[in-house]
Design a protein around this motif. Structure first.
Motif, PDB file in Angstrom:
ATOM      1  N   ALA A 287       5.196 -36.577   2.558  1.00  0.00           N
ATOM      2  CA  ALA A 287       4.092 -36.586   1.588  1.00  0.00           C
ATOM      3  C   ALA A 287       2.761 -36.192   2.199  1.00  0.00           C
ATOM      4  CB  ALA A 287       3.969 -37.962   0.935  1.00  0.00           C
ATOM      5  N   SER A 288       2.673 -36.194   3.538  1.00  0.00           N
ATOM      6  CA  SER A 288       1.403 -35.858   4.182  1.00  0.00           C
ATOM      7  C   SER A 288       1.661 -35.430   5.621  1.00  0.00           C
ATOM      8  CB  SER A 288       0.443 -37.056   4.158  1.00  0.00           C
ATOM      9  OG  SER A 288       0.968 -38.124   4.925  1.00  0.00           O
ATOM     10  N   GLY A 289       0.610 -34.961   6.269  1.00  0.00           N
ATOM     11  CA  GLY A 289       0.669 -34.669   7.688  1.00  0.00           C
ATOM     12  C   GLY A 289       1.705 -33.631   8.076  1.00  0.00           C
TER      13      GLY A 289
ATOM     14  N   LEU B  62      15.630 -28.426  -0.218  1.00  0.00           N
ATOM     15  CA  LEU B  62      15.053 -29.565   0.477  1.00  0.00           C
ATOM     16  C   LEU B  62      15.262 -30.878  -0.255  1.00  0.00           C
ATOM     17  CD1 LEU B  62      11.528 -28.083   1.369  1.00  0.00           C
ATOM     18  CD2 LEU B  62      13.559 -28.120   2.830  1.00  0.00           C
ATOM     19  N   TYR B  63      15.404 -31.933   0.532  1.00  0.00           N
ATOM     20  CA  TYR B  63      15.291 -33.288   0.013  1.00  0.00           C
ATOM     21  C   TYR B  63      14.198 -33.956   0.833  1.00  0.00           C
ATOM     22  CZ  TYR B  63      16.517 -37.820  -1.970  1.00  0.00           C
ATOM     23  OH  TYR B  63      16.494 -39.013  -2.652  1.00  0.00           O
ATOM     24  N   LEU B  64      13.159 -34.438   0.156  1.00  0.00           N
ATOM     25  CA  LEU B  64      11.986 -35.010   0.807  1.00  0.00           C
ATOM     26  C   LEU B  64      11.884 -36.492   0.507  1.00  0.00           C
ATOM     27  CD1 LEU B  64       9.429 -32.233  -0.244  1.00  0.00           C
ATOM     28  CD2 LEU B  64      10.943 -32.258   1.759  1.00  0.00           C
ATOM     29  N   THR B  65      11.540 -37.262   1.513  1.00  0.00           N
ATOM     30  CA  THR B  65      11.363 -38.688   1.272  1.00  0.00           C
ATOM     31  C   THR B  65      10.101 -39.196   1.952  1.00  0.00           C
ATOM     32  OG1 THR B  65      12.449 -40.860   1.351  1.00  0.00           O
ATOM     33  CG2 THR B  65      12.770 -39.425   3.246  1.00  0.00           C
ATOM     34  N   ASP B  66       9.529 -40.223   1.356  1.00  0.00           N
ATOM     35  CA  ASP B  66       8.309 -40.838   1.868  1.00  0.00           C
ATOM     36  C   ASP B  66       8.172 -42.189   1.177  1.00  0.00           C
ATOM     37  OD1 ASP B  66       5.618 -39.576   3.394  1.00  0.00           O
ATOM     38  OD2 ASP B  66       5.188 -41.309   2.114  1.00  0.00           O
TER      39      ASP B  66
ATOM     40  N   ILE C 232       5.257 -38.203  -3.056  1.00  0.00           N
ATOM     41  CA  ILE C 232       6.349 -37.299  -2.670  1.00  0.00           C
ATOM     42  C   ILE C 232       6.908 -36.541  -3.874  1.00  0.00           C
ATOM     43  CG2 ILE C 232       8.265 -38.955  -2.874  1.00  0.00           C
ATOM     44  CD1 ILE C 232       7.676 -36.366  -0.053  1.00  0.00           C
ATOM     45  N   PHE C 233       6.845 -37.148  -5.052  1.00  0.00           N
ATOM     46  CA  PHE C 233       7.351 -36.468  -6.252  1.00  0.00           C
ATOM     47  C   PHE C 233       6.437 -35.319  -6.653  1.00  0.00           C
ATOM     48  CE2 PHE C 233       9.121 -40.812  -6.552  1.00  0.00           C
ATOM     49  CZ  PHE C 233      10.469 -40.479  -6.517  1.00  0.00           C
ATOM     50  N   LYS C 234       5.127 -35.499  -6.487  1.00  0.00           N
ATOM     51  CA  LYS C 234       4.190 -34.408  -6.764  1.00  0.00           C
ATOM     52  C   LYS C 234       4.386 -33.271  -5.764  1.00  0.00           C
ATOM     53  CE  LYS C 234       0.607 -37.452  -8.683  1.00  0.00           C
ATOM     54  NZ  LYS C 234      -0.780 -37.955  -8.528  1.00  0.00           N
ATOM     55  N   VAL C 235       4.635 -33.634  -4.503  1.00  0.00           N
ATOM     56  CA  VAL C 235       4.893 -32.612  -3.482  1.00  0.00           C
ATOM     57  C   VAL C 235       6.125 -31.804  -3.842  1.00  0.00           C
ATOM     58  CG1 VAL C 235       5.563 -32.248  -1.070  1.00  0.00           C
ATOM     59  CG2 VAL C 235       3.754 -33.886  -1.628  1.00  0.00           C
ATOM     60  N   ALA C 236       7.183 -32.489  -4.247  1.00  0.00           N
ATOM     61  CA  ALA C 236       8.422 -31.799  -4.598  1.00  0.00           C
ATOM     62  C   ALA C 236       8.221 -30.859  -5.778  1.00  0.00           C
ATOM     63  CB  ALA C 236       9.518 -32.818  -4.908  1.00  0.00           C
ATOM     64  N   ASP C 237       7.488 -31.317  -6.778  1.00  0.00           N
ATOM     65  CA  ASP C 237       7.227 -30.466  -7.942  1.00  0.00           C
ATOM     66  C   ASP C 237       6.445 -29.217  -7.544  1.00  0.00           C
ATOM     67  OD1 ASP C 237       8.535 -32.194  -9.632  1.00  0.00           O
ATOM     68  OD2 ASP C 237       6.713 -33.187 -10.344  1.00  0.00           O
TER      69      ASP C 237
ATOM     70  N   VAL D 163      14.072 -28.408  -4.703  1.00  0.00           N
ATOM     71  CA  VAL D 163      13.455 -29.494  -3.940  1.00  0.00           C
ATOM     72  C   VAL D 163      13.664 -30.798  -4.696  1.00  0.00           C
ATOM     73  CG1 VAL D 163      11.367 -30.364  -2.854  1.00  0.00           C
ATOM     74  CG2 VAL D 163      11.688 -27.895  -3.098  1.00  0.00           C
ATOM     75  N   TRP D 164      14.288 -31.755  -4.026  1.00  0.00           N
ATOM     76  CA  TRP D 164      14.462 -33.096  -4.584  1.00  0.00           C
ATOM     77  C   TRP D 164      13.630 -34.077  -3.770  1.00  0.00           C
ATOM     78  CZ3 TRP D 164      18.612 -29.749  -3.898  1.00  0.00           C
ATOM     79  CH2 TRP D 164      19.310 -29.378  -5.058  1.00  0.00           C
ATOM     80  N   ALA D 165      13.384 -35.242  -4.327  1.00  0.00           N
ATOM     81  CA  ALA D 165      12.572 -36.236  -3.625  1.00  0.00           C
ATOM     82  C   ALA D 165      13.043 -37.641  -3.946  1.00  0.00           C
ATOM     83  CB  ALA D 165      11.096 -36.085  -4.004  1.00  0.00           C
TER      84      ALA D 165
END
Length: 250
Positions: free
Chosen positions: A12-14, A30-34, A39-44, A53-55
């Motif tokens: 979600a950052s950095g 991608l699958y992103l987690t935080d 993280i959902f806004k990042v995935a969108d 992209v999933w989160a």
């Protein structure tokens, strides 16, 4: 580089966000987690690049959360070829390290669960599937504090990052014959929200000690990780890539 499925923690950052942006642009599913709902806004936003992209959110200090997101990622991605553990935390008091005599063991244990245990749990859930497939790339984001004394970092942070480097080398030795590489990146001071939590005087001292004369950007660290998961790094495993602007020279 051929697109490969990838799971990134702390995205979600950095550094994690910078890496997710790079990999989405390259077409990797991608699958992103935080821990953060951001993280959902990042995935969108990253889905706009045309890749999938999933989160999912997770508290990386909780094993059940780690297992849940790992299994969700394997399901959504239909396998995972790249695992990058970017998530981490530090403890500060007045922007500096906590004195030994004030160190709270519960805080120590939570930091180690996030910085050291969580990456190993993610590896436990993902790497055997990589080995079965005969291909995998793992990068764990450590720190120069795992390689040398860093005055602004606390004892607990040094210990967790040194442990992460050692555990990564052990995994590399076990899984190399299965086509899985395991490496670390050890950044120096990076311009991220974690850096911003440090006392201004300590930051000034840190910058003065860097031969390059500046802090790294998150994207520069992400580029180093992107190399380690690329075909060009297929014969690199068990290594720790120091990205420190010359502060640490091995």
């Amino acid at each position: 580089m051929k697109p490969h499925t990838a799971l990134i923690t702390g995205a979600a950052s950095g550094i994690g966000l910078a890496l997710a942006q790079r990999m989405a642009q390259a077409g990797h599913p991608l699958y992103l987690t935080d821990r953060s709902e951001e993280i959902f806004k990042v995935a969108d936003a990253l889905s706009a690049h045309g890749t999938q992209v999933w989160a999912g959110t997770a508290d990386l200090a909780i094993e059940a959360d780690l297992k849940r997101v790992a299994r969700d990622a394997l399901d959504k991605l239909q396998g995972c070829a790249i695992l990058v553990n970017c998530a981490g935390m530090t403890l500060k008091v007045n922007g500096g390290p906590i004195p030994l005599e004030d160190l709270d063991i519960d805080a120590w244990e939570r930091l180690h669960r996030v910085n050291l245990v969580a990456p190993m749990v993610m590896c436990r859930e993902i790497v055997p599937q990589m080995a079965k497939a005969g291909y995998g790339r793992v990068v764990n984001v450590a720190s120069r504090a795992g390689r040398m004394h860093v005055p602004p970092a606390g004892l607990e942070y040094h210990a967790s990052k040194a442990g992460l480097i050692g555990a990564s080398r052990a995994l590399a030795g076990i899984y190399a014959k299965h086509g899985v590489t395991v490496n670390c990146v050890a950044p120096g001071r990076v311009d991220t929200p974690m850096c911003a939590a440090t006392n201004a005087d300590l930051l000034a001292q840190a910058k003065a000690a860097i031969p390059a004369g500046r802090f790294a950007s998150a994207d520069e660290i992400a580029a180093s990780i992107e190399f380690l998961v690329s075909p060009g790094a297929s014969y690199i495993t068990g290594s720790c890539l120091d990205v420190t602007g010359g502060v640490y020279m091995n």
